[in-house]
Design a protein around this motif. Structure first.
Motif, PDB file in Angstrom:
ATOM      1  N   VAL A   1       0.829  -1.199   0.000  1.00  0.00           N
ATOM      2  CA  VAL A   1       0.000   0.000   0.000  1.00  0.00           C
ATOM      3  C   VAL A   1       0.866   1.252   0.000  1.00  0.00           C
ATOM      4  O   VAL A   1       2.032   1.230   0.393  1.00  0.00           O
TER       5      VAL A   1
ATOM      6  N   GLY B   1      -3.638   3.697   3.808  1.00  0.00           N
ATOM      7  CA  GLY B   1      -2.949   3.013   2.723  1.00  0.00           C
ATOM      8  C   GLY B   1      -3.861   2.697   1.548  1.00  0.00           C
ATOM      9  O   GLY B   1      -4.921   2.102   1.720  1.00  0.00           O
ATOM     10  N   GLN B   2      -3.434   3.102   0.339  1.00  0.00           N
ATOM     11  CA  GLN B   2      -4.104   2.721  -0.897  1.00  0.00           C
ATOM     12  C   GLN B   2      -3.351   1.544  -1.524  1.00  0.00           C
ATOM     13  O   GLN B   2      -2.126   1.568  -1.626  1.00  0.00           O
ATOM     14  N   VAL B   3      -4.064   0.539  -1.951  1.00  0.00           N
ATOM     15  CA  VAL B   3      -3.436  -0.651  -2.511  1.00  0.00           C
ATOM     16  C   VAL B   3      -2.794  -0.332  -3.854  1.00  0.00           C
ATOM     17  O   VAL B   3      -3.435   0.223  -4.750  1.00  0.00           O
TER      18      VAL B   3
END
Length: 330
Positions: free
Chosen positions: A269, A283-285
């Motif tokens: 992430v 967190g962005q994947v």
């Protein structure tokens, strides 16, 4: 706000099927991590973790013959055209040309392996953060003896690991700075630390670039101010699970980028922040285990600072090797 776009696998960096043919050229049949930093000449140094030769079992870490096991090895890359792969130019080698271990194990303590966590060059000296792994445990859990910083004054060929440059873990195995990521800002080196294993929070420390090897000189962020000497005064700048953390400043976006494994999501992430002290985004994947089973790592290439594209090294447990990934950001 920065948004994650398309992710693609650019090339396999290590192993038999890699563009670098590392098995044939350097005796690197299988390895992981791929932590990257630049030197003053613009070359990229890439350090890998546990590395195996022809005795590799062929699935995950391990060998039936420890004679070709190295806890860590170091490669050097000059090429910057990453859309065509990460092209290894040379390695720190043994007399036969095969990659050799750069940081030795401790002869005087119980130690499974010595795993690198972060690297940086400052004023011609290379610094490498590492952890002394006492034993491995269940998935995502292990115990460390200590974290330390090694240094090299000859371009990475030889390394010293001073006893004084260590953060000793305590009996509770909860020391907040056992794995780390480096970030430089002005005259300070920042250390973003997590406990041993993959489930801890991220904490922040800083030190003058003149005192990197002196743990007593570090200050720890409490959430409001900097506390001297006491790592347990540090409060999380973002919460876990965090592992294999990599941090750099994006000149393109004008903010800090942090890439790490989130074990609960089985994904690598991205987080961002205007200041290292936070606040950090959730967190962005950027890469997920459904598409890339057994993934971990996520170590940023320094070129990621220059534009709207992330380049990073991703490991996969099976096969046990490292891949160059590319993710677009908007």
């Amino acid at each position: 706000m920065i948004e994650v776009g398309e992710t693609t696998l650019v090339s396999q960096i290590t192993g038999h099927e890699s563009t670098n043919l590392t098995a044939e050229r350097y005796g690197i049949h299988a390895t992981d991590l791929g932590i990257m930093w630049d030197d003053s000449a613009g070359r990229t140094f890439v350090v890998f973790g546990d590395t195996y030769g022809p005795g590799w079992r062929g699935d995950g870490a391990g060998t039936d013959d420890d004679t070709d096991w190295r806890c860590n090895v170091l490669a050097i890359v000059a090429e910057r055209d990453l859309d065509h792969g990460l092209k290894i130019e040379s390695v720190v080698a043994q007399d036969d040309g095969m990659a050799r271990q750069i940081i030795d194990r401790d002869a005087e303590s119980v130690e499974e392996t010595v795993i690198p966590c972060a690297g940086i060059e400052i004023d011609g000296v290379h610094y490498l953060h590492y952890m002394s792994v006492r034993n491995w445990g269940p998935q995502g859990k292990w115990v460390t003896n200590y974290a330390g910083i090694a240094f090299s004054r000859d371009g990475g060929r030889t390394w010293d690991k001073p006893w004084r440059s260590r953060w000793i873990n305590r009996a509770e195995h909860d020391h907040p700075f056992q794995m780390g990521a480096f970030a430089r800002q002005g005259e300070h080196l920042y250390l973003l630390g997590t406990p041993n294993g993959r489930w801890g929070d991220t904490h922040l420390a800083r030190v003058s670039t003149k005192d990197i090897l002196e743990p007593a000189a570090y200050e720890y962020w409490s959430g409001e101010t900097w506390h001297p000497k006491d790592p347990f005064a540090a409060k999380p700048v973002f919460t876990g699970p965090v592992a294999e953390l990599s941090v750099l400043y994006s000149d393109h976006f004008g903010c800090w980028l942090a890439l790490h494994l989130d074990e609960s999501k089985a994904a690598i992430v991205l987080r961002t922040a205007e200041e290292l002290t936070g606040p950090w985004t959730d967190g962005q994947v950027v890469a997920d285990g459904e598409r890339y089973p057994g993934l971990y790592g996520g170590f940023l290439h320094p070129e990621s600072a220059k534009g709207p594209v992330l380049y990073y090294a991703m490991s996969r447990w099976s096969p046990y090797n490292v891949y160059l990934m590319r993710t677009t950001l908007t």
